[in-house]
Design a protein around this motif. Structure first.
Motif, short mmCIF file in Angstrom:
data_model
loop_
_atom_site.label_atom_id
_atom_site.label_comp_id
_atom_site.label_asym_id
_atom_site.label_seq_id
_atom_site.Cartn_x
_atom_site.Cartn_y
_atom_site.Cartn_z
N ASN A 6 0.83 -1.21 0.00
CA ASN A 6 0.00 0.00 0.00
C ASN A 6 0.86 1.26 0.00
O ASN A 6 2.01 1.25 0.44
CB ASN A 6 -0.98 0.00 1.18
N GLU A 7 0.30 2.34 -0.49
CA GLU A 7 1.04 3.58 -0.73
C GLU A 7 1.65 4.15 0.54
O GLU A 7 2.77 4.68 0.52
CB GLU A 7 0.12 4.62 -1.39
N GLU A 8 0.94 4.06 1.65
CA GLU A 8 1.45 4.61 2.90
C GLU A 8 2.72 3.89 3.34
O GLU A 8 3.71 4.52 3.73
CB GLU A 8 0.39 4.50 3.99
N THR A 9 2.71 2.57 3.21
CA THR A 9 3.89 1.79 3.58
C THR A 9 5.05 2.05 2.63
O THR A 9 6.20 2.16 3.04
CB THR A 9 3.55 0.28 3.60
#
Length: 401
Positions: A96-99
């Motif tokens: 995912n983008e946050e990670t």
């Protein structure tokens, strides 16, 4: 000045005083950006710039042995698992983008550089291709190689270039070395090896590859000039000027491109109802010197040709040397059309009429074909022949008053 703090024989107050000061400490591995972990980080010998500790700009350095940051360090700083870092770095799984942002931020802070060998094993790709081509014997290949390199650079691929010198033994050694180095694919300008050993090796080892300039195997992808059409253009133009005895000084004997150009020369004569005089056709020339000698023989005949067609750029140079040595004038005594619009073709007097090969297009198409073959190893074979163009100047007789 750097000081080493090992956590022994120091009070808590002294330890905290060192954390809050401006000293830097040598480290062995990167510390997580957590103030509560500071005493432990120092005891383990980690590098801490206290003015930045606990901030997003915190930046560990290499350890006292000069070791670089590892994936473990990145994982600790980002607060994720090592496998997650690996997936982000190698693109082997969706994250995912946050990670991804956390991992990329940690990589930037640490100055982490992925291990290329480990990355290639994880991704089954080295992001590199090999070019096996006789670049030292033919100026024309320089432009093709440059075009391939630019195309590969745009998609993040590195290029390894090896000069085969049109030697079948060296060519086979080069492609074997590419296999050992696990390149993703190969661009090959095949030599005149009658057994096609390099091509057979590439097929046997299931290595994606593309042929350039010489399409010696119908089973392989490739891109080259339409050689027969090129020679027909050349002969058509000379016949249009009234020439019926046209000498041919082709390129290196045995090469597929040379064979096709000779065939185009013969077909063009037949199309115009002209008798082909085999004594006006040289067998082939591997160098400009051999082309010079062959041209001298043609020009010293009592029934010498009234025009000469050169089969490649080296042949063109050799023809021009021989013409100068014999004292003949181009185009008054002899019409000449060369092959390849090399950089200095327009600098001669008279200016050279030539067949131009679109080397930029050939290189770009080769790179695209190879990328497609790497992505789809079992896809259909595609061979492309690009159209030549005749660049008319003065050596053919055009423009004379």
């Amino acid at each position: 000045m750097r000081k080493r703090f090992d956590g022994r024989n120091h009070s808590k107050q002294e330890e905290n005083g060192r954390i809050e000061g401006s000293h830097e400490y040598q480290s062995r591995i990167a510390a997580p950006p957590d103030v509560a972990m500071a005493p432990r980080a120092l005891r383990e010998g980690r590098n801490v710039r206290s003015s930045e500790f606990g901030c997003s700009s915190w930046r560990p350095t290499t350890d006292r042995f000069g070791k670089m940051a590892t994936m473990i360090d990145v994982a600790r700083v980002a607060g994720v698992s090592v496998s997650t870092v690996s997936h982000v770095v190698n693109g082997t799984r969706h994250v995912n983008e946050e990670t991804v942002a956390l991992v990329q931020g940690a990589i930037e802070q640490l100055g982490f550089v992925p291990n290329a060998v480990a990355r290639s094993l994880a991704r089954s790709s080295t992001d590199a291709i090999g070019i096996a081509i006789s670049i030292s014997t033919n100026y024309y290949f320089n432009d093709i190689v440059s075009s391939i390199e630019r195309a590969c650079s745009k998609i993040g691929r590195l290029v390894f270039l090896c000069d085969t010198q049109n030697d079948p033994e060296r060519e086979l050694k080069v492609v074997r070395e590419f296999a050992h180095r696990r390149v993703d694919g190969v661009v090959l300008a095949p030599s005149a090896d009658p057994d096609n050993r390099a091509i057979d090796f590439l097929f046997a080892n299931k290595m994606p590859f593309v042929l350039v300039d010489r399409l010696t195997s119908p089973r392989a992808d490739g891109v080259c000039l339409h050689n027969r059409k090129a020679m027909e253009l050349l002969v058509d133009h000379l016949v249009g000027h009234g020439h019926a005895r046209i000498g041919l000084v082709p390129g290196e004997p045995g090469l597929q491109s040379t064979v096709e150009r000779i065939d185009g020369y013969v077909r063009a004569h037949e199309k115009h109802g002209l008798v082909v005089d085999p004594t006006l056709m040289n067998e082939g020339n591997a160098s400009s010197e051999e082309a010079r000698v062959a041209t001298r023989r043609l020009l010293e005949r009592p029934d010498r040709p009234t025009a000469i067609a050169a089969g490649n750029n080296l042949a063109t140079v050799g023809v021009m040397k021989a013409v100068r040595e014999t004292g003949l004038s181009v185009p008054d005594d002899l019409a000449l059309i060369g092959f390849d619009d090399f950089e200095w073709a327009d600098c001669f007097e008279p200016r050279l009429t030539v067949i131009a090969q679109p080397s930029e297009t050939i290189g770009m198409r080769a790179a695209a074909l190879l990328a497609t073959r790497i992505a789809a190893p079992d896809g259909p074979v595609k061979q492309v022949r690009v159209a030549p163009s005749l660049i008319i100047r003065r050596s053919c007789g055009c423009g004379r008053s």
